[in-house]
Design an enzyme around this catalytic site. Structure first.
Site, PDB file in Angstrom:
ATOM      1  N   GLY A 184       0.853  -1.150  -0.168  1.00 51.66           N
ATOM      2  CA  GLY A 184      -0.055  -0.004   0.020  1.00 51.66           C
ATOM      3  C   GLY A 184       0.817   1.174  -0.112  1.00 51.66           C
ATOM      4  N   CYS A 185       1.954   1.317   0.941  1.00 54.65           N
ATOM      5  CA  CYS A 185       2.699   2.595   0.897  1.00 54.65           C
ATOM      6  C   CYS A 185       3.444   2.636  -0.446  1.00 54.65           C
ATOM      7  CB  CYS A 185       3.678   2.428   1.882  1.00 54.65           C
ATOM      8  SG  CYS A 185       2.971   2.074   3.486  1.00 54.65           S
TER       9      CYS A 185
END
Length: 155
Positions: A45-46
């Site tokens: 996600g990051c």
């Protein structure tokens, strides 16, 4: 994702950053600033969130907006992540979570049934006068950078 509009002054701060020198809010006075808080370098996600801001970097620049990512990871970790992902903006290291706490992004989380305290994915848009104009909490990555860009263009 929740978002809200506000107009309160943001206190100056300085953090160690990629690029070999500290990053301070005051040094970017006169430009809009996007601060995006993320949990950890090199996680799916990051990585996607950083890629989205990277891919819109030129549009943010045209909107007189600086981007900076903040997580509790070390500068060494950030340098590797930034290089690997070719991020054109700096990543700030908040290892003691002082700025994360200032922006109230340290929150209870659950991952695979395990409860812990960590960084809640959040973004803050600060105008050229140093006032907090928008905040997004519990961010979902898809479409988020585009929403932030539209808000920056409206300032």
């Amino acid at each position: 994702m929740s978002k809200s509009e506000t107009a309160k002054a943001v206190a100056d701060f300085s953090l160690p950053a990629t690029g070999g020198k500290p990053w301070s809010l005051k040094a970017h006075e006169g430009r809009n600033v996007v601060l995006y808080f993320y949990p950890r370098d090199n996680t799916p996600g990051c990585t996607r969130e950083g890629e989205a801001f990277r891919d819109l970097y030129t549009a943010f620049s045209r909107a007189h907006t600086v981007i900076a990512g903040i997580s509790p990871d070390s500068v060494a970790s950030h340098e590797k992540f930034k290089t690997k992902m070719r991020f054109p903006f700096e990543l700030l290291s908040d290892e003691d979570r002082r700025i994360c706490k200032l922006f109230d992004v340290i929150q209870p989380k659950t991952l695979y049934g395990r409860k812990f305290i960590g960084v809640e994915r959040s973004t803050f848009l600060i105008d050229a006068a140093g006032k907090l104009r928008r905040e997004w909490r519990k961010v979902k990555v898809d479409g988020h950078a585009e929403q932030v860009l539209e808000a920056a263009k409206s300032l």
